[in-house]
Motif scaffolding. Structure first.
Motif, PDB file in Angstrom:
ATOM      1  N   LEU A  81       7.140  57.423 -35.599  1.00  0.00           N
ATOM      2  CA  LEU A  81       7.449  57.909 -34.248  1.00  0.00           C
ATOM      3  C   LEU A  81       8.523  57.057 -33.579  1.00  0.00           C
ATOM      4  CD1 LEU A  81       6.787  59.638 -31.713  1.00  0.00           C
ATOM      5  CD2 LEU A  81       4.995  57.972 -31.181  1.00  0.00           C
ATOM      6  N   THR A  82       8.468  55.773 -33.806  1.00  0.00           N
ATOM      7  CA  THR A  82       9.375  54.835 -33.144  1.00  0.00           C
ATOM      8  C   THR A  82      10.741  54.753 -33.813  1.00  0.00           C
ATOM      9  OG1 THR A  82       7.428  53.517 -32.579  1.00  0.00           O
ATOM     10  CG2 THR A  82       9.574  52.472 -32.281  1.00  0.00           C
ATOM     11  N   ASN A  83      10.762  54.864 -35.140  1.00  0.00           N
ATOM     12  CA  ASN A  83      11.994  54.524 -35.868  1.00  0.00           C
ATOM     13  C   ASN A  83      12.702  55.680 -36.585  1.00  0.00           C
ATOM     14  OD1 ASN A  83      11.557  51.733 -35.263  1.00  0.00           O
ATOM     15  ND2 ASN A  83      10.049  51.648 -36.914  1.00  0.00           N
ATOM     16  N   ASP A  84      11.996  56.780 -36.853  1.00  0.00           N
ATOM     17  CA  ASP A  84      12.625  57.830 -37.672  1.00  0.00           C
ATOM     18  C   ASP A  84      13.713  58.561 -36.886  1.00  0.00           C
ATOM     19  OD1 ASP A  84      12.927  60.473 -39.228  1.00  0.00           O
ATOM     20  OD2 ASP A  84      11.586  59.306 -40.498  1.00  0.00           O
ATOM     21  N   ALA A 107       0.859  54.785 -27.846  1.00  0.00           N
ATOM     22  CA  ALA A 107       2.141  54.808 -28.564  1.00  0.00           C
ATOM     23  C   ALA A 107       2.969  56.033 -28.168  1.00  0.00           C
ATOM     24  CB  ALA A 107       1.895  54.804 -30.067  1.00  0.00           C
ATOM     25  N   ILE A 108       2.298  57.169 -28.008  1.00  0.00           N
ATOM     26  CA  ILE A 108       3.015  58.383 -27.594  1.00  0.00           C
ATOM     27  C   ILE A 108       3.611  58.183 -26.209  1.00  0.00           C
ATOM     28  CG2 ILE A 108       2.821  60.855 -27.088  1.00  0.00           C
ATOM     29  CD1 ILE A 108       0.431  60.953 -29.059  1.00  0.00           C
ATOM     30  N   LYS A 109       2.806  57.659 -25.294  1.00  0.00           N
ATOM     31  CA  LYS A 109       3.274  57.446 -23.912  1.00  0.00           C
ATOM     32  C   LYS A 109       4.455  56.483 -23.871  1.00  0.00           C
ATOM     33  CE  LYS A 109      -1.376  58.280 -22.140  1.00  0.00           C
ATOM     34  NZ  LYS A 109      -2.639  57.636 -21.688  1.00  0.00           N
ATOM     35  N   SER A 110       4.374  55.440 -24.673  1.00  0.00           N
ATOM     36  CA  SER A 110       5.455  54.448 -24.714  1.00  0.00           C
ATOM     37  C   SER A 110       6.737  55.058 -25.274  1.00  0.00           C
ATOM     38  CB  SER A 110       5.019  53.259 -25.570  1.00  0.00           C
ATOM     39  OG  SER A 110       6.074  52.335 -25.728  1.00  0.00           O
ATOM     40  N   LYS A 120      11.535  56.593 -23.941  1.00  0.00           N
ATOM     41  CA  LYS A 120      12.867  56.455 -24.557  1.00  0.00           C
ATOM     42  C   LYS A 120      13.374  57.747 -25.191  1.00  0.00           C
ATOM     43  CE  LYS A 120      11.673  51.692 -25.829  1.00  0.00           C
ATOM     44  NZ  LYS A 120      11.426  50.773 -26.959  1.00  0.00           N
ATOM     45  N   GLU A 121      12.459  58.684 -25.451  1.00  0.00           N
ATOM     46  CA  GLU A 121      12.838  59.890 -26.180  1.00  0.00           C
ATOM     47  C   GLU A 121      13.774  60.792 -25.372  1.00  0.00           C
ATOM     48  OE1 GLU A 121      13.637  62.107 -28.976  1.00  0.00           O
ATOM     49  OE2 GLU A 121      12.017  60.717 -29.541  1.00  0.00           O
ATOM     50  N   LEU A 135       9.914  65.723 -27.169  1.00  0.00           N
ATOM     51  CA  LEU A 135       9.142  65.506 -25.939  1.00  0.00           C
ATOM     52  C   LEU A 135       8.039  66.561 -25.806  1.00  0.00           C
ATOM     53  CD1 LEU A 135      12.079  64.599 -23.539  1.00  0.00           C
ATOM     54  CD2 LEU A 135      10.150  63.104 -24.112  1.00  0.00           C
ATOM     55  N   TYR A 136       8.355  67.775 -26.200  1.00  0.00           N
ATOM     56  CA  TYR A 136       7.365  68.854 -26.154  1.00  0.00           C
ATOM     57  C   TYR A 136       6.201  68.553 -27.103  1.00  0.00           C
ATOM     58  CZ  TYR A 136       5.457  73.603 -26.593  1.00  0.00           C
ATOM     59  OH  TYR A 136       4.631  74.700 -26.613  1.00  0.00           O
ATOM     60  N   GLU A 137       6.525  68.055 -28.298  1.00  0.00           N
ATOM     61  CA  GLU A 137       5.473  67.686 -29.255  1.00  0.00           C
ATOM     62  C   GLU A 137       4.652  66.507 -28.739  1.00  0.00           C
ATOM     63  OE1 GLU A 137       4.584  69.206 -32.101  1.00  0.00           O
ATOM     64  OE2 GLU A 137       6.110  70.761 -31.808  1.00  0.00           O
ATOM     65  N   MET A 138       5.300  65.589 -28.034  1.00  0.00           N
ATOM     66  CA  MET A 138       4.575  64.461 -27.443  1.00  0.00           C
ATOM     67  C   MET A 138       3.575  64.946 -26.401  1.00  0.00           C
ATOM     68  SD  MET A 138       7.665  61.681 -27.058  1.00  0.00           S
ATOM     69  CE  MET A 138       8.082  60.564 -28.409  1.00  0.00           C
TER      70      MET A 138
END
Length: 381
Positions: free
Chosen positions: A324-327, A351-354, A358-359, A365-368
């Motif tokens: 989630l963070t790096n791909d 982790a999703i909220k964090s 930045k996204e 964002l919709y998937e989050m």
């Protein structure tokens, strides 16, 4: 030229080179198939992977102007894995469909057909041949049905009397006028087990498939998987065998005739977490020789994330967070966010909220948001 004698010589030679079944068909237009394909198009049931126009797929003379006959071949593949590895709570596993076990069947069948073509050319030097395996314009199943290899079942697979439907198909168009073989009688009868068992209702009716709903197709797509199918694919990373496994004609069918198709257990049932971090080079070295690699690693990694969510694998949370963070790929980041929400640990939600802060990608964002909806659902229970 004595075509009857040549036909028998071809049959004998086909057995020598590892072809399990061979049939001969006319190269006439596939009229019924043409109407069915047009209907498929109008209903938007096609996968999009089909090659050529409807005319090219149903009129052999468009592919070989002097076409007189089509030779159809079938090669059996195994259905059971010896000493199949079992997943654990720490190491969940995915599964490749049986048609992707062993070496890519396109390579193996093309080799057999090229040998067959060369054999015919030795006998008839001025012959015209054209070889095709799966990715060609003609429908392998329609040719096999006409050539008497088997009948077309309600699951849309060719079902042979000897090997059930677990066969690979290929064909050779030629300008030699062979006497065609007789088709095999359809024996599905009133059975609807495949229609009843299809996880997504992709088998609309006996013999008609909506490819857009078929798991075998969906696992090969590269975009976000529609929500309604995410709970249906389970731990499948490539393909689906359900409609074949439930078929009574496949009961006790398991042929280990060709070493090329024997499954490499750690590849056929791979550990899911390592798939998330595999490099392009590692992917090619590990999976490049199997049929299931043809679309690259992206669909398989997306499916691996969905499978880990299916298992609600809390041991995978750290690795999914890293994805989630790096791909750099939105589909993979977005699917990772959804998977974290589905697994549902406090760390996953944080982790999703964090990552949301930045996204930039709207789809991600919709998937989050969908991932965080799982948290809201839990709080309402």
């Amino acid at each position: 030229m004595n075509t009857e004698q040549l036909k028998q010589e071809i049959i004998d030679y086909s057995k020598e080179i590892g072809i399990d079944k061979i049939g001969f068909a006319s190269a006439d237009v596939f009229g019924e198939l043409k109407e069915r394909l047009k209907r498929q198009q109008s209903l938007k049931y096609q996968s999009g992977f089909e090659k050529g126009s409807v005319e090219e797929r149903t009129e052999p003379q468009r592919l070989l102007p002097e076409a007189q006959s089509i030779l159809s071949i079938a090669i059996a593949y195994p259905t059971r894995m010896e000493n199949a590895p079992k997943g654990t709570k720490e190491d969940r596993r995915g599964i490749f469909a049986r048609a992707s076990w062993g070496i890519d069947y396109h390579v193996v069948l093309r080799d057999r057909l090229e040998k067959l073509s060369a054999f015919i050319q030795e006998k008839v030097p001025d012959v015209q041949n054209k070889v095709m395996v799966d990715t060609g314009e003609l429908s392998d199943r329609a040719v096999a049905e006409r050539a008497g290899i088997g009948f077309s079942g309600k699951n849309t697979a060719i079902i042979t009397p000897e090997f059930g439907s677990f066969v690979y198909l290929g064909e050779l168009i030629t300008n030699i006028p062979f006497v065609p073989d007789e088709p095999v009688e359809d024996s599905c009868g009133d059975c609807t087990k495949c229609l009843d068992a299809c996880p997504t209702g992709a088998l609309v009716q006996g013999g008609q498939l909506n490819a857009q709903r078929c798991i075998a197709f969906l696992t090969q797509t590269k975009d976000f998987l529609p929500d309604e199918f995410r709970t249906k694919i389970g731990n499948r990373v490539y393909g689906c065998d359900t409609c074949q496994v439930v078929c009574p004609r496949n009961k006790k069918i398991d042929f280990h005739i060709h070493p090329e198709f024997e499954p490499e257990n750690e590849i056929a049932k791979p550990k899911l977490k390592p798939m998330l971090r595999i490099s392009n080079r590692e992917f090619k070295e590990t999976y490049g020789h199997i049929a299931g690699s043809w679309r690259g690693k992206k669909p398989l990694q997306r499916n691996a994330l969905i499978a880990l969510a299916h298992f609600r694998d809390e041991t995978a949370v750290e690795e999914i967070i890293a994805v989630l963070t790096n791909d750099p790929r939105p589909v993979i980041r977005g699917t990772a966010a959804w998977a974290l929400g589905k697994i549902g640990t406090e760390k996953a939600y944080e982790a999703i909220k964090s990552a949301m802060e930045k996204e930039q990608d709207e789809q991600v964002l919709y998937e989050m948001e969908k991932g965080l909806d799982f948290e809201k659902e839990l709080s309402l229970k």
